[in-house]
Write a protein that holds these residues in place. Structure first.
Motif, PDB file in Angstrom:
ATOM      1  N   THR A 165     -17.099   7.848  17.180  1.00  0.00           N
ATOM      2  CA  THR A 165     -16.090   6.885  16.723  1.00  0.00           C
ATOM      3  C   THR A 165     -14.653   7.351  16.928  1.00  0.00           C
ATOM      4  O   THR A 165     -13.740   6.527  17.025  1.00  0.00           O
ATOM      5  N   GLY A 166     -14.423   8.645  16.943  1.00  0.00           N
ATOM      6  CA  GLY A 166     -13.057   9.174  16.969  1.00  0.00           C
ATOM      7  C   GLY A 166     -12.486   9.416  15.587  1.00  0.00           C
ATOM      8  O   GLY A 166     -11.322   9.828  15.463  1.00  0.00           O
ATOM      9  N   ARG A 167     -13.280   9.185  14.536  1.00  0.00           N
ATOM     10  CA  ARG A 167     -12.794   9.415  13.175  1.00  0.00           C
ATOM     11  C   ARG A 167     -12.472  10.898  12.986  1.00  0.00           C
ATOM     12  O   ARG A 167     -13.272  11.764  13.308  1.00  0.00           O
ATOM     13  N   VAL A 168     -11.282  11.188  12.451  1.00  0.00           N
ATOM     14  CA  VAL A 168     -10.899  12.567  12.153  1.00  0.00           C
ATOM     15  C   VAL A 168     -11.544  12.956  10.829  1.00  0.00           C
ATOM     16  O   VAL A 168     -11.274  12.346   9.789  1.00  0.00           O
ATOM     17  N   LEU A 169     -12.393  13.973  10.854  1.00  0.00           N
ATOM     18  CA  LEU A 169     -13.138  14.383   9.676  1.00  0.00           C
ATOM     19  C   LEU A 169     -12.466  15.520   8.916  1.00  0.00           C
ATOM     20  O   LEU A 169     -12.697  15.686   7.713  1.00  0.00           O
ATOM     21  N   ALA A 170     -11.690  16.318   9.595  1.00  0.00           N
ATOM     22  CA  ALA A 170     -10.956  17.402   8.945  1.00  0.00           C
ATOM     23  C   ALA A 170      -9.707  17.706   9.753  1.00  0.00           C
ATOM     24  O   ALA A 170      -9.719  17.634  10.981  1.00  0.00           O
ATOM     25  N   LEU A 171      -8.641  18.046   9.046  1.00  0.00           N
ATOM     26  CA  LEU A 171      -7.371  18.400   9.688  1.00  0.00           C
ATOM     27  C   LEU A 171      -6.669  19.392   8.761  1.00  0.00           C
ATOM     28  O   LEU A 171      -6.129  19.007   7.728  1.00  0.00           O
ATOM     29  N   VAL A 172      -6.734  20.659   9.123  1.00  0.00           N
ATOM     30  CA  VAL A 172      -6.250  21.713   8.240  1.00  0.00           C
ATOM     31  C   VAL A 172      -5.274  22.604   8.993  1.00  0.00           C
ATOM     32  O   VAL A 172      -5.462  22.880  10.181  1.00  0.00           O
ATOM     33  N   SER A 173      -4.236  23.046   8.296  1.00  0.00           N
ATOM     34  CA  SER A 173      -3.269  23.978   8.856  1.00  0.00           C
ATOM     35  C   SER A 173      -2.907  24.997   7.787  1.00  0.00           C
ATOM     36  O   SER A 173      -2.646  24.623   6.632  1.00  0.00           O
ATOM     37  N   THR A 174      -2.940  26.282   8.147  1.00  0.00           N
ATOM     38  CA  THR A 174      -2.575  27.324   7.195  1.00  0.00           C
ATOM     39  C   THR A 174      -1.618  28.308   7.861  1.00  0.00           C
ATOM     40  O   THR A 174      -1.698  28.499   9.077  1.00  0.00           O
ATOM     41  N   LYS A 192       6.258  29.468   8.501  1.00  0.00           N
ATOM     42  CA  LYS A 192       6.361  28.026   8.719  1.00  0.00           C
ATOM     43  C   LYS A 192       5.225  27.241   8.050  1.00  0.00           C
ATOM     44  O   LYS A 192       4.432  26.576   8.710  1.00  0.00           O
ATOM     45  N   PRO A 193       5.152  27.272   6.720  1.00  0.00           N
ATOM     46  CA  PRO A 193       4.061  26.570   6.040  1.00  0.00           C
ATOM     47  C   PRO A 193       4.095  25.050   6.182  1.00  0.00           C
ATOM     48  O   PRO A 193       3.061  24.397   6.016  1.00  0.00           O
ATOM     49  N   MET A 194       5.254  24.475   6.487  1.00  0.00           N
ATOM     50  CA  MET A 194       5.324  23.020   6.656  1.00  0.00           C
ATOM     51  C   MET A 194       4.997  22.572   8.084  1.00  0.00           C
ATOM     52  O   MET A 194       4.939  21.373   8.355  1.00  0.00           O
ATOM     53  N   LEU A 195       4.764  23.524   8.993  1.00  0.00           N
ATOM     54  CA  LEU A 195       4.368  23.176  10.356  1.00  0.00           C
ATOM     55  C   LEU A 195       2.901  22.785  10.364  1.00  0.00           C
ATOM     56  O   LEU A 195       2.037  23.542   9.913  1.00  0.00           O
ATOM     57  N   ASN A 196       2.610  21.612  10.877  1.00  0.00           N
ATOM     58  CA  ASN A 196       1.216  21.165  10.984  1.00  0.00           C
ATOM     59  C   ASN A 196       0.640  21.699  12.286  1.00  0.00           C
ATOM     60  O   ASN A 196       0.759  21.086  13.350  1.00  0.00           O
ATOM     61  N   ARG A 197       0.014  22.864  12.207  1.00  0.00           N
ATOM     62  CA  ARG A 197      -0.487  23.517  13.403  1.00  0.00           C
ATOM     63  C   ARG A 197      -1.629  22.750  14.072  1.00  0.00           C
ATOM     64  O   ARG A 197      -1.908  22.957  15.250  1.00  0.00           O
ATOM     65  N   ALA A 198      -2.290  21.862  13.354  1.00  0.00           N
ATOM     66  CA  ALA A 198      -3.417  21.122  13.922  1.00  0.00           C
ATOM     67  C   ALA A 198      -2.981  20.063  14.920  1.00  0.00           C
ATOM     68  O   ALA A 198      -3.711  19.757  15.868  1.00  0.00           O
ATOM     69  N   VAL A 199      -1.778  19.493  14.721  1.00  0.00           N
ATOM     70  CA  VAL A 199      -1.334  18.404  15.591  1.00  0.00           C
ATOM     71  C   VAL A 199       0.062  18.590  16.160  1.00  0.00           C
ATOM     72  O   VAL A 199       0.423  17.930  17.137  1.00  0.00           O
ATOM     73  N   GLN A 208     -13.202  19.203   5.038  1.00  0.00           N
ATOM     74  CA  GLN A 208     -11.816  19.630   4.855  1.00  0.00           C
ATOM     75  C   GLN A 208     -11.754  20.914   4.031  1.00  0.00           C
ATOM     76  O   GLN A 208     -11.034  21.853   4.372  1.00  0.00           O
ATOM     77  N   ARG A 209     -12.533  20.957   2.965  1.00  0.00           N
ATOM     78  CA  ARG A 209     -12.537  22.146   2.113  1.00  0.00           C
ATOM     79  C   ARG A 209     -13.113  23.357   2.838  1.00  0.00           C
ATOM     80  O   ARG A 209     -12.606  24.474   2.726  1.00  0.00           O
ATOM     81  N   ALA A 210     -14.185  23.134   3.610  1.00  0.00           N
ATOM     82  CA  ALA A 210     -14.792  24.241   4.358  1.00  0.00           C
ATOM     83  C   ALA A 210     -13.795  24.823   5.357  1.00  0.00           C
ATOM     84  O   ALA A 210     -13.713  26.050   5.530  1.00  0.00           O
ATOM     85  N   ALA A 211     -13.027  23.974   6.006  1.00  0.00           N
ATOM     86  CA  ALA A 211     -12.030  24.439   6.971  1.00  0.00           C
ATOM     87  C   ALA A 211     -10.910  25.196   6.273  1.00  0.00           C
ATOM     88  O   ALA A 211     -10.479  26.272   6.723  1.00  0.00           O
ATOM     89  N   PHE A 212     -10.427  24.655   5.157  1.00  0.00           N
ATOM     90  CA  PHE A 212      -9.319  25.271   4.434  1.00  0.00           C
ATOM     91  C   PHE A 212      -9.726  26.635   3.877  1.00  0.00           C
ATOM     92  O   PHE A 212      -9.007  27.631   4.023  1.00  0.00           O
ATOM     93  N   GLU A 213     -10.886  26.694   3.255  1.00  0.00           N
ATOM     94  CA  GLU A 213     -11.351  27.958   2.684  1.00  0.00           C
ATOM     95  C   GLU A 213     -11.748  28.943   3.776  1.00  0.00           C
ATOM     96  O   GLU A 213     -11.601  30.157   3.607  1.00  0.00           O
ATOM     97  N   GLY A 214     -12.253  28.431   4.905  1.00  0.00           N
ATOM     98  CA  GLY A 214     -12.622  29.311   6.006  1.00  0.00           C
ATOM     99  C   GLY A 214     -11.421  30.014   6.611  1.00  0.00           C
ATOM    100  O   GLY A 214     -11.485  31.204   6.932  1.00  0.00           O
ATOM    101  N   LEU A 215     -10.313  29.296   6.754  1.00  0.00           N
ATOM    102  CA  LEU A 215      -9.097  29.921   7.281  1.00  0.00           C
ATOM    103  C   LEU A 215      -8.499  30.902   6.281  1.00  0.00           C
ATOM    104  O   LEU A 215      -7.940  31.927   6.667  1.00  0.00           O
ATOM    105  N   GLY A 216      -8.635  30.592   4.993  1.00  0.00           N
ATOM    106  CA  GLY A 216      -8.149  31.497   3.963  1.00  0.00           C
ATOM    107  C   GLY A 216      -6.675  31.787   4.129  1.00  0.00           C
ATOM    108  O   GLY A 216      -5.843  30.900   4.268  1.00  0.00           O
TER     109      GLY A 216
END
Length: 485
Positions: free
Chosen positions: A164-173, A201-208, A143-151
């Motif tokens: 398994t289908g487990r969601v490992l990261a979900l980031v939106s910037t 639109k910072p409250m828009l969850n662009r991932a989903v 999660q941190r790698a994705a968040f910092e990568g998008l910057g």
């Protein structure tokens, strides 16, 4: 005299019965009406009279509660709020709840009947249970790698464990701090107005919650359809594709960014993302075959929840042959969420099998005892294992010697597909940079992670927008985080 006493006693008994009946009417029959009355603050006071349960990542809480000492006593707090906001959402005394805070509100607030020691116990005693905890599937380092990568860029990342289908990261910037909305003060009101007025639109969850044209990353779906239909049988055989390719029934000529796409093999066309080859393949497969494959991957499904709703990814089923050609290269009306495109990569990594993504591993009572667990999710077959094996080979080639070289991880096997999606009238919009991928560590039997990254370009860097340049390095960082434990 005795008769008068008896009459008085009967009358008092009737009054007592009437009192009990009226109390029952008020407390049971009219309870919903009073609870929903805006003038009744008692439910709100009771709701915030105790700390809310927590949302956990990797065994640690990313939420908390602060005692304000006021009537609405406890406010929600967040650790690394902007990074986890696309997962937690917010819990606000003034504006309600969103995302996990909403989907698991009953458990977190203590209102869920499953938290009661006995059935109907709370209804009889009037007791209120402590809020329970929600354990997520999120991998903190990913999660941190994705968040910092998008910057500071606009974009999103979704990562899934293929097995398994487990969601490992979900980031939106860009993101926001949900703690600023927790209370009901004037500051919370100002923050709410500012966030809703922000054009980014910072409250828009662009991932989903946002869909994008997937561009060339959709060529994974088209390649799968062509292989499943038998249109392609040999990855290295010429595809008899012209360059440029005239879309059927039109005079529109489709071209390529890369050279050497005329009559290219599927392997060459995949590595260098030849539009002409894949548009022709989609037309050769036909609307029915392309639709069946897209829907097998999860397109056109409006019922996906993780547990909050995911926007419907679409593949248009009412297209002519020219429109089908464009749809087959991820343009026209084809649109996808980043989570959907991570699922596409996961299906390839999983040998043609895919499991629905999910975000909640288990829920717990305040004392730590189990309320519910996710359990094993049923898998569905997207394609034959032999087709998935060929797609793995193609995606590995993209990273080893194609446009996805920046996603390579020493010692690991990485497969990927780049995409630069055009949009707007006459492709006037700033392109989107895409990259989808999967990775298997040196000691792993199967791939451990599948990732989708989308970065929204800006007018100033329009010429530099590419999936291989902008999105692939972010995917690499996320994959490294998961492979590293």
């Amino acid at each position: 005299m005795t008769r008068n006493i008896r009459h008085a006693a009967v009358f008092c008994a009737l009054l007592l019965v009437a009192l009990v009946v009226n109390a029952a009417r008020v407390q049971i029959v009219q309870k919903p009406e009073y609870d929903d009355n805006p003038a009744n603050r008692r439910p709100d006071i009771a709701r915030y009279q105790q700390p809310r349960g927590d949302i956990l990542v990797g065994g640690g809480a990313v939420t908390g509660s602060r005692d304000t000492g006021e009537h609405l006593r406890f406010e929600r707090t967040y650790a690394d709020g902007p990074m986890y906001a696309p997962i937690t959402g917010f819990a606000s005394q003034a504006y309600g709840t969103t995302l996990l805070e909403h989907a698991e509100d009953g458990l977190l607030s203590g209102a869920d009947p499953m938290l009661a020691p006995l059935p109907l116990w709370n209804d009889v005693t009037g007791a209120h249970n402590p809020g329970g905890d929600v354990v997520t599937t999120i991998h903190g380092a990913a999660q941190r790698a994705a968040f910092e990568g998008l910057g500071g860029r606009k974009g999103a990342v979704a990562a899934i464990e293929p097995a398994t289908g487990r969601v490992l990261a979900l980031v939106s910037t860009p993101s926001y701090d949900p703690q600023l909305l927790s209370g009901n003060s004037a500051a919370a009101t100002r923050t709410w107005k500012r966030l809703n007025a922000d054009p980014d639109k910072p409250m828009l969850n662009r991932a989903v919650s946002r869909t994008y044209p997937p561009g060339s990353t959709f060529k994974v779906v088209t390649a799968a359809a062509a292989l499943e239909a038998g249109v392609i049988r040999d990855l290295d055989a010429p595809t008899r594709s012209p360059d440029p390719y005239t879309l059927p029934g039109t005079r529109t000529k489709l071209t390529n960014e890369a050279d050497g796409c005329r009559n290219a093999s599927l392997r060459e066309a995949f590595e260098w993302s030849c539009n002409t080859v894949f548009a022709k393949l989609g037309v050769d497969v036909g609307v029915r075959g392309m639709t069946a494959m897209a829907e097998a991957f999860g397109f056109n499904d409006d019922g996906l929840r993780v547990p909050f709703p995911v926007a419907r990814s679409t593949f248009d089923t009412s297209v002519d042959r020219a429109q089908l050609g464009l749809s087959s290269i991820g343009q026209y009306n084809t649109r996808a969420t980043p989570l959907q495109m991570a699922t596409v990569a996961a299906a390839v990594a999983g040998g043609g099998q895919v499991r629905s993504p999910y975000l909640v591993e288990r829920t717990l009572r305040a004392g730590g005892s189990l309320v519910a667990a996710a359990g094993s999710r049923p898998s569905r077959e997207v394609m034959r294992p032999s087709t998935a094996a060929l797609l793995k080979e193609l995606m590995t080639g993209v990273v080893d010697k194609g446009t996805g070289a920046k996603a390579a991880i020493p010692g690991a096997t990485v497969g990927g597909k780049t995409g630069t999606a055009q949009h707007g009238v006459g492709n006037s919009g700033t392109p989107y940079a895409w990259f989808i991928s999967w990775a298997r560590g040196a000691g792993d039997i199967e791939p451990k992670v599948a990732v989708a990254v989308v970065v929204e370009g800006t007018a100033s860097d329009r010429q530099g927008v590419s999936g291989g340049g902008l999105a692939a390095p972010i995917a690499r960082a996320v994959m490294e985080a998961v492979l590293g434990g």
